[in-house]
Structures are given as C-alpha cells and as structure tokens.
Design a protein around this motif. Structure first.
Motif, short mmCIF file in Angstrom:
data_model
loop_
_atom_site.label_atom_id
_atom_site.label_comp_id
_atom_site.label_asym_id
_atom_site.label_seq_id
_atom_site.Cartn_x
_atom_site.Cartn_y
_atom_site.Cartn_z
N VAL A 113 4.78 -24.10 14.49
CA VAL A 113 3.99 -24.32 13.27
C VAL A 113 2.73 -23.46 13.30
O VAL A 113 2.02 -23.41 14.29
CB VAL A 113 3.60 -25.81 13.16
N VAL A 114 2.52 -22.78 12.19
CA VAL A 114 1.30 -21.96 12.07
C VAL A 114 0.13 -22.90 11.79
O VAL A 114 0.23 -23.81 10.99
CB VAL A 114 1.43 -20.94 10.91
N HIS A 115 -0.97 -22.67 12.47
CA HIS A 115 -2.19 -23.40 12.11
C HIS A 115 -3.34 -22.40 11.95
O HIS A 115 -3.20 -21.22 12.28
CB HIS A 115 -2.50 -24.50 13.12
N TYR A 116 -4.45 -22.91 11.45
CA TYR A 116 -5.52 -22.01 11.04
C TYR A 116 -6.84 -22.40 11.70
O TYR A 116 -7.11 -23.58 11.91
CB TYR A 116 -5.68 -22.06 9.52
N THR A 117 -7.63 -21.39 12.00
CA THR A 117 -9.03 -21.62 12.38
C THR A 117 -9.86 -20.77 11.43
O THR A 117 -9.37 -19.81 10.84
CB THR A 117 -9.32 -21.20 13.83
N ALA A 118 -11.13 -21.13 11.29
CA ALA A 118 -11.95 -20.41 10.31
C ALA A 118 -13.42 -20.43 10.70
O ALA A 118 -13.86 -21.26 11.50
CB ALA A 118 -11.78 -21.03 8.92
N ALA A 119 -14.14 -19.47 10.14
CA ALA A 119 -15.60 -19.45 10.26
C ALA A 119 -16.13 -18.81 8.98
O ALA A 119 -15.41 -18.08 8.29
CB ALA A 119 -16.03 -18.64 11.47
N ALA A 120 -17.39 -19.10 8.66
CA ALA A 120 -17.96 -18.56 7.42
C ALA A 120 -19.45 -18.33 7.59
O ALA A 120 -20.09 -18.92 8.47
CB ALA A 120 -17.71 -19.53 6.27
N LEU A 121 -19.96 -17.47 6.74
CA LEU A 121 -21.40 -17.20 6.76
C LEU A 121 -21.83 -16.74 5.37
O LEU A 121 -21.09 -16.00 4.71
CB LEU A 121 -21.69 -16.10 7.79
N THR A 122 -22.99 -17.20 4.95
CA THR A 122 -23.58 -16.66 3.71
C THR A 122 -25.01 -16.26 3.99
O THR A 122 -25.66 -16.82 4.87
CB THR A 122 -23.49 -17.67 2.55
N ASP A 123 -25.46 -15.25 3.25
CA ASP A 123 -26.81 -14.72 3.48
C ASP A 123 -27.37 -14.24 2.14
O ASP A 123 -26.65 -13.68 1.33
CB ASP A 123 -26.72 -13.55 4.48
N ARG A 124 -28.66 -14.48 1.93
CA ARG A 124 -29.31 -14.11 0.68
C ARG A 124 -29.34 -12.59 0.48
O ARG A 124 -29.44 -12.09 -0.64
CB ARG A 124 -30.73 -14.67 0.71
N GLY A 125 -29.22 -11.84 1.58
CA GLY A 125 -29.39 -10.40 1.50
C GLY A 125 -30.86 -10.05 1.57
O GLY A 125 -31.69 -10.90 1.87
N LEU B 7 -14.54 -15.87 15.65
CA LEU B 7 -14.65 -15.61 14.21
C LEU B 7 -16.11 -15.67 13.74
O LEU B 7 -16.51 -14.92 12.85
CB LEU B 7 -13.81 -16.61 13.42
N GLU B 8 -16.89 -16.58 14.33
CA GLU B 8 -18.31 -16.69 13.95
C GLU B 8 -19.03 -15.36 14.19
O GLU B 8 -19.82 -14.93 13.37
CB GLU B 8 -19.01 -17.79 14.77
N GLU B 9 -18.72 -14.75 15.34
CA GLU B 9 -19.36 -13.46 15.67
C GLU B 9 -18.94 -12.38 14.69
O GLU B 9 -19.72 -11.52 14.31
CB GLU B 9 -18.95 -13.02 17.08
N GLN B 10 -17.66 -12.43 14.30
CA GLN B 10 -17.16 -11.41 13.37
C GLN B 10 -17.83 -11.56 12.00
O GLN B 10 -18.16 -10.56 11.35
CB GLN B 10 -15.64 -11.50 13.25
N CYS B 11 -18.02 -12.79 11.55
CA CYS B 11 -18.73 -13.02 10.28
C CYS B 11 -20.14 -12.46 10.39
O CYS B 11 -20.64 -11.81 9.46
CB CYS B 11 -18.82 -14.52 9.97
N ASP B 12 -20.77 -12.72 11.51
CA ASP B 12 -22.12 -12.25 11.73
C ASP B 12 -22.18 -10.71 11.71
O ASP B 12 -23.10 -10.13 11.11
CB ASP B 12 -22.62 -12.80 13.08
N ARG B 13 -21.20 -10.08 12.32
CA ARG B 13 -21.15 -8.60 12.32
C ARG B 13 -21.05 -8.06 10.90
O ARG B 13 -21.72 -7.09 10.53
CB ARG B 13 -19.92 -8.11 13.10
N LEU B 14 -20.21 -8.70 10.07
CA LEU B 14 -20.02 -8.24 8.68
C LEU B 14 -21.33 -8.37 7.89
O LEU B 14 -21.74 -7.43 7.20
CB LEU B 14 -18.92 -9.06 7.99
N VAL B 15 -21.96 -9.53 7.99
CA VAL B 15 -23.18 -9.78 7.21
C VAL B 15 -24.31 -8.85 7.69
O VAL B 15 -25.04 -8.28 6.87
CB VAL B 15 -23.59 -11.27 7.30
N THR B 16 -24.42 -8.69 8.99
CA THR B 16 -25.46 -7.81 9.54
C THR B 16 -25.25 -6.37 9.05
O THR B 16 -26.21 -5.71 8.63
CB THR B 16 -25.43 -7.86 11.08
N ALA B 17 -24.01 -5.92 9.06
CA ALA B 17 -23.72 -4.54 8.62
C ALA B 17 -24.03 -4.37 7.13
O ALA B 17 -24.58 -3.35 6.71
CB ALA B 17 -22.26 -4.20 8.90
#
Ligand code: CA
Length: 250
Positions: free
Chosen positions: A5-17, A221-231
């Motif tokens: 069975v496939v299962h999912y994990t997730a992380a998210a981040l939002t930033d004002r910019g 995933l949290e680190e990857q979200c952080d990398r995207l927002v930082t970039a």
C-alpha cells in the motif's frame, strides 16, 4: 503484482516574501484524509487572506467529513473533492456579496487528493502542481492565466509572458462567480514520486530547472521546503511564497 500500500508523508512552508506587507497565501493538509491544498488569495490584503483561508478550511473540513463517514455510503474521492470545491466557491462568493469591502475577492486553488495509489490533482488559477519522478520535474497543471493561455495559443513566447504587464491576470478564480470548474488530472502513483504544490511566488522567482535541482537533493521534506522558500526569497521574494511537498512511499 505488488500489493504493498502506498502511503504519504508531507511538509509545508509559507512565507510572506520580502516585498509584500501581508501573506494572502494559505495552505493546509491532512495525510490521514489524503488532502493537500494551496491557495493564493486576491482582492486586497484582508479580502485575499479571507478568501484563501476560507477555501483551505472548507476543503479540509469536507474531506475530513468523508473519512469520518461510514465506508459503504462514501461517494468516490474525486466526486467529493469536486463537490468540496463547489461548496468552497459558494462560501467565498456569498461572503463577498454580503460585504462590499470583500467584493471581488477570490483565490486560486491547487489541491491533491490521494487514496492509496490513486491520486487526483485539481486546480483553478495559477498555483501549480509538479511531480518529481526519476529526478525529473514535470509540471502537471496548466495555469489559468491570460499570458499562459496566449503562450499555449502560440500568440506569445514564454519570455514575453514573463515580462508582460498582464502576467498577473488570472482567468479562473475561486469565489468570483457562482459556478466554477476546476481542471482535473487523474494520476497513477509510483512509490518514490514527490509532488510539489505551490503558489506563483515560488514559480515566478525560480525556473523549473532551479526547482528540480533543489528537490533532487536528499534530506527531510521540511528541509526541502525551506530550500525552496529560501531560494525564492534570494531571487527577489516579490510575492508570498508557499509550498507543500508530498512524498509517496511504500
Ligand atoms: Ca501570488
């Protein structure tokens, strides 16, 4: 055939910019209910925030109600997701009609709903869903924006679209009319797939190649979200930036 069975994990981040006084993006997800949603509100700061958070709350509430109900009476997941979008649309539309200060408010929505190895992406507006598979990033959704539609019709180049003064004009938004139709993308999930839901504050600042390079690296995933927002902030941070990463695993 594997029956795992496939299962999912997730992380998210939002930033004002770095330029906007407030954050009109909203996101929410529930791994348990298999729903992941990003919204980018519009119509002025307060109105935009209300529209996007109302849309996210309605989606989470309606998809959670599905999980709570008895299995036998359940409608198919896609049908429930479509109905939920209709209800969220009406909720925003009605609220905007009742309060002149909220007139014209609306929001984009990109939502991923998952049930084991079946998955659907639905979108309205220019928030996007991408899939990373075998280290390759692919955009799954099509923007409902004036310039993207011109590009698809061959009337404008992608470079012209990026510079166009009309690049903010979106052609479909939740809450701005009584009825709304999302695009629907049914997808088969392969374990290892990673899905990115994001607002245009990310995709205006970073090219697909840059996003791919940031996602190919390992790490939580949290680190990857952080990398995207930082970039995206380093590239200008001209708008609110939001991302959700969803990883499919067995
Ligand atoms: Ca935006």
């Amino acid at each position: 055939m594997s029956t795992a069975v496939v299962h999912y994990t997730a992380a998210a981040l939002t930033d004002r910019g770095r330029k906007r006084p407030s954050n009109e993006d909203a996101f929410g997800y529930s791994v348990e209910d298999g729903v992941f949603v990003v919204c980018d509100g519009m119509g002025g700061a307060a109105a935009g925030e209300i529209a996007s958070s109302l849309a996210v709350d309605e989606m989470l509430r309606l998809l959670a109600a599905r999980s709570a109900g008895p299995q036998v009476t359940q409608a198919p997941l896609l049908q429930i997701a479509e109905e939920a979008i209709g209800i969220a649309n009406e909720a925003i539309f009605t609220r905007a009609q009742r309060n002149y200060r909220l007139n014209g408010m609306g929001t984009t929505m990109v939502v991923l709903v998952a049930e084991e190895s079946r998955l659907w992406v639905l979108n309205i507006g220019d928030s996007r869903c991408y899939r990373l598979r075998d280290h390759q990033l692919e955009q799954l959704t099509l923007d409902h924006s004036l310039v993207e539609e011109q590009v698809r019709l061959g009337r404008m180049t992608r470079a012209e679209a990026l510079r166009s003064p009309l690049r903010n004009v979106i052609t479909r938004a939740l809450g701005t009319q009584k009825k709304i139709t999302p695009d629907i993308f049914p997808l088969d999930v392969v374990p290892g797939d990673r899905y990115l839901l994001c607002s245009d504050g990310l995709t205006r600042e970073l090219t697909d190649a840059q996003i791919e390079a940031l996602l190919v690296g390992e790490g939580p995933l949290e680190e990857q979200c952080d990398r995207l927002v930082t970039a995206a902030n380093r590239a200008g941070g001209n708008d609110n930036i939001t991302c959700i990463l969803v990883q499919a695993e067995i």
